[in-house]
Design a protein around this motif. Structure first.
Motif, PDB file in Angstrom:
ATOM      1  N   UNK A  48      36.070  26.360  30.579  1.00 54.32           N
ATOM      2  CA  UNK A  48      35.763  25.472  29.563  1.00 54.32           C
ATOM      3  C   UNK A  48      35.731  26.181  28.164  1.00 54.32           C
ATOM      4  N   UNK A  49      36.326  25.422  27.196  1.00 54.76           N
ATOM      5  CA  UNK A  49      36.269  25.853  25.768  1.00 54.76           C
ATOM      6  C   UNK A  49      37.478  26.309  25.304  1.00 54.76           C
ATOM      7  N   UNK A  50      37.735  27.293  24.312  1.00 51.90           N
ATOM      8  CA  UNK A  50      39.024  27.862  23.930  1.00 51.90           C
ATOM      9  C   UNK A  50      39.656  28.817  24.877  1.00 51.90           C
ATOM     10  N   UNK A  51      40.945  28.999  24.489  1.00 59.58           N
ATOM     11  CA  UNK A  51      41.955  29.825  25.452  1.00 59.58           C
ATOM     12  C   UNK A  51      41.293  31.195  25.285  1.00 59.58           C
ATOM     13  N   UNK A  52      40.404  31.669  24.332  1.00 58.63           N
ATOM     14  CA  UNK A  52      39.996  33.243  24.474  1.00 58.63           C
ATOM     15  C   UNK A  52      38.992  33.187  25.263  1.00 58.63           C
ATOM     16  N   UNK A  53      38.228  31.960  25.716  1.00 61.27           N
ATOM     17  CA  UNK A  53      37.432  32.171  26.787  1.00 61.27           C
ATOM     18  C   UNK A  53      37.972  32.525  28.233  1.00 61.27           C
ATOM     19  N   UNK A  54      39.047  31.714  28.396  1.00 58.34           N
ATOM     20  CA  UNK A  54      39.880  32.077  29.805  1.00 58.34           C
ATOM     21  C   UNK A  54      40.480  33.432  29.483  1.00 58.34           C
ATOM     22  N   UNK A  55      40.987  33.838  28.565  1.00 55.40           N
ATOM     23  CA  UNK A  55      41.255  35.313  28.357  1.00 55.40           C
ATOM     24  C   UNK A  55      40.205  36.460  28.673  1.00 55.40           C
ATOM     25  N   UNK A  56      38.966  35.937  28.343  1.00 55.73           N
ATOM     26  CA  UNK A  56      37.859  36.706  28.604  1.00 55.73           C
ATOM     27  C   UNK A  56      37.576  36.726  30.349  1.00 55.73           C
ATOM     28  N   UNK A  57      37.946  35.659  30.929  1.00 59.12           N
ATOM     29  CA  UNK A  57      37.500  35.570  32.238  1.00 59.12           C
ATOM     30  C   UNK A  57      38.484  36.196  33.017  1.00 59.12           C
ATOM     31  N   UNK A  58      39.764  36.188  32.495  1.00 56.19           N
ATOM     32  CA  UNK A  58      41.011  36.981  33.167  1.00 56.19           C
ATOM     33  C   UNK A  58      40.802  38.530  33.003  1.00 56.19           C
ATOM     34  N   UNK A  59      40.067  38.800  31.683  1.00 62.05           N
ATOM     35  CA  UNK A  59      39.716  40.139  31.504  1.00 62.05           C
ATOM     36  C   UNK A  59      38.971  40.741  32.424  1.00 62.05           C
ATOM     37  N   UNK A  60      37.865  39.962  32.601  1.00 66.80           N
ATOM     38  CA  UNK A  60      36.707  40.473  33.564  1.00 66.80           C
ATOM     39  C   UNK A  60      37.120  40.452  35.101  1.00 66.80           C
ATOM     40  N   UNK A  61      38.164  39.407  35.472  1.00 66.91           N
ATOM     41  CA  UNK A  61      38.568  39.503  36.628  1.00 66.91           C
ATOM     42  C   UNK A  61      39.922  39.201  36.752  1.00 66.91           C
ATOM     43  N   UNK A  62      40.789  40.360  36.523  1.00 60.14           N
ATOM     44  CA  UNK A  62      42.475  40.272  36.358  1.00 60.14           C
ATOM     45  C   UNK A  62      42.935  39.654  37.437  1.00 60.14           C
ATOM     46  N   UNK A  63      44.207  38.885  37.152  1.00 56.22           N
ATOM     47  CA  UNK A  63      44.698  38.341  38.333  1.00 56.22           C
ATOM     48  C   UNK A  63      46.413  38.590  37.953  1.00 56.22           C
ATOM     49  N   UNK A  78      35.370  13.204  34.142  1.00 61.25           N
ATOM     50  CA  UNK A  78      34.530  14.515  34.468  1.00 61.25           C
ATOM     51  C   UNK A  78      34.286  15.192  33.158  1.00 61.25           C
ATOM     52  N   UNK A  79      33.149  15.774  33.108  1.00 61.87           N
ATOM     53  CA  UNK A  79      32.786  16.588  31.904  1.00 61.87           C
ATOM     54  C   UNK A  79      33.516  17.805  31.613  1.00 61.87           C
ATOM     55  N   UNK A  80      33.349  18.514  30.609  1.00 59.10           N
ATOM     56  CA  UNK A  80      34.025  19.759  30.139  1.00 59.10           C
ATOM     57  C   UNK A  80      33.246  20.848  30.888  1.00 59.10           C
ATOM     58  N   UNK A  81      33.842  20.891  32.078  1.00 57.45           N
ATOM     59  CA  UNK A  81      33.172  22.246  32.887  1.00 57.45           C
ATOM     60  C   UNK A  81      34.421  23.006  33.499  1.00 57.45           C
ATOM     61  N   UNK A  82      33.944  24.230  33.933  1.00 55.56           N
ATOM     62  CA  UNK A  82      34.974  25.467  34.348  1.00 55.56           C
ATOM     63  C   UNK A  82      35.565  24.464  35.730  1.00 55.56           C
ATOM     64  N   UNK A  83      34.608  23.824  36.704  1.00 50.11           N
ATOM     65  CA  UNK A  83      35.125  23.358  37.674  1.00 50.11           C
ATOM     66  C   UNK A  83      36.024  21.898  37.555  1.00 50.11           C
ATOM     67  N   UNK A  84      35.791  21.332  36.370  1.00 47.90           N
ATOM     68  CA  UNK A  84      36.733  20.014  36.016  1.00 47.90           C
ATOM     69  C   UNK A  84      37.982  20.638  35.589  1.00 47.90           C
ATOM     70  N   UNK A  85      37.939  22.003  35.034  1.00 51.94           N
ATOM     71  CA  UNK A  85      39.122  22.445  34.209  1.00 51.94           C
ATOM     72  C   UNK A  85      40.541  22.513  35.048  1.00 51.94           C
ATOM     73  N   UNK A  86      41.854  22.506  34.842  1.00 50.09           N
ATOM     74  CA  UNK A  86      43.011  22.653  35.665  1.00 50.09           C
ATOM     75  C   UNK A  86      43.165  23.853  35.809  1.00 50.09           C
ATOM     76  N   UNK A  87      44.197  24.572  36.756  1.00 52.04           N
ATOM     77  CA  UNK A  87      44.762  23.540  37.712  1.00 52.04           C
ATOM     78  C   UNK A  87      43.705  23.211  38.938  1.00 52.04           C
ATOM     79  N   UNK A  88      43.773  22.063  39.726  1.00 50.58           N
ATOM     80  CA  UNK A  88      43.218  21.845  40.974  1.00 50.58           C
ATOM     81  C   UNK A  88      44.029  22.177  41.958  1.00 50.58           C
ATOM     82  N   UNK A  89      43.449  22.636  42.979  1.00 48.68           N
ATOM     83  CA  UNK A  89      44.125  23.245  44.346  1.00 48.68           C
ATOM     84  C   UNK A  89      43.936  21.937  45.235  1.00 48.68           C
ATOM     85  N   UNK A  90      44.704  21.802  46.271  1.00 50.19           N
ATOM     86  CA  UNK A  90      44.760  20.961  47.511  1.00 50.19           C
ATOM     87  C   UNK A  90      43.511  21.474  48.459  1.00 50.19           C
ATOM     88  N   UNK A  91      43.110  20.744  49.252  1.00 54.82           N
ATOM     89  CA  UNK A  91      41.952  21.157  50.148  1.00 54.82           C
ATOM     90  C   UNK A  91      42.090  22.604  51.111  1.00 54.82           C
TER      91      UNK A  91
END
Ligand code: GLU
Length: 177
Positions: A48-63, A78-91
């Motif tokens: 959730x939040x800015x692209x820089x937040x996503x970059x921080x997440x990736x810096x902490x757990x690189x892929x 759905x609210x603005x949460x990490x779990x509701x952010x896309x992409x979404x995966x099939x089951x």
């Protein structure tokens, strides 16, 4: 209005997706995420939040990945949460979906899938798309997306990746730029 990007090619996919999402920031968004495929498995990072937040997440757990999809979200369901952010995966985690817009009949589709015993992990209207594609997928991703789109009402654009399709990204839209 959200942003969608997909990439298959020789470059390292994550920086390409992040650069693409940065170019789409002007459209407005409240969360961002990427899904990349490596060795037949999807890896997901969302925030959730800015692209820089996503970059921080990736810096902490690189892929790293060979191909993938990215998204900036403007929440409608759905609210603005990490779990509701896309992409979404099939089951089973084999199909990744990013989606712009609204699926008007998502509630009835969700109930049908829940009646089959499928558990949802987000509050979005988007997750039904990933689940329906997986149900329809028997090796032809384009056909599975077509079959799924025939069940959807609303206006939308989607991007789809599958773990066993390293040379194919499927994009589709209806009444959406
Ligand atoms: N309806 C979807 C959601 O709420 C997509 C919203 C968008 O266009 O970003 O997650």
């Amino acid at each position: 209005m959200c942003g969608i990007i997909g990439y298959i090619g020789p470059k390292d996919v994550v920086p390409v997706l992040i650069d693409g999402l940065r170019k789409l920031e002007y459209r407005g968004y409240d969360s961002a995420g990427v899904a990349v495929v490596k060795s037949g498995a999807v890896d997901l990072r969302r925030s959730a939040g800015k692209l820089s937040n996503l970059e921080d997440v990736i810096d902490n757990a690189p892929i790293t990945g060979d191909y993938g999809v990215g998204h900036t979200r403007w929440a409608t369901h759905g609210g603005v949460t990490d779990a509701n952010a896309h992409p979404h995966l099939s089951y089973d985690g084999t199909v990744a979906v990013v989606h712009n817009g609204v699926i008007e009949n998502y509630a009835i589709l969700k109930r049908q899938l829940q009646d089959e015993g499928i558990a949802f992990v987000s509050d979005t209207d988007t997750e039904v798309i990933a689940f329906l594609i997986e149900e329809a997928y028997t090796g032809d991703l384009v056909a599975a997306v077509r079959e799924t789109l025939a069940q959807l009402r609303g206006s939308f654009a989607i991007g789809v990746s599958a773990v066993d399709q390293p040379e194919l990204l499927v994009a589709a839209r209806k009444d959406s730029p």
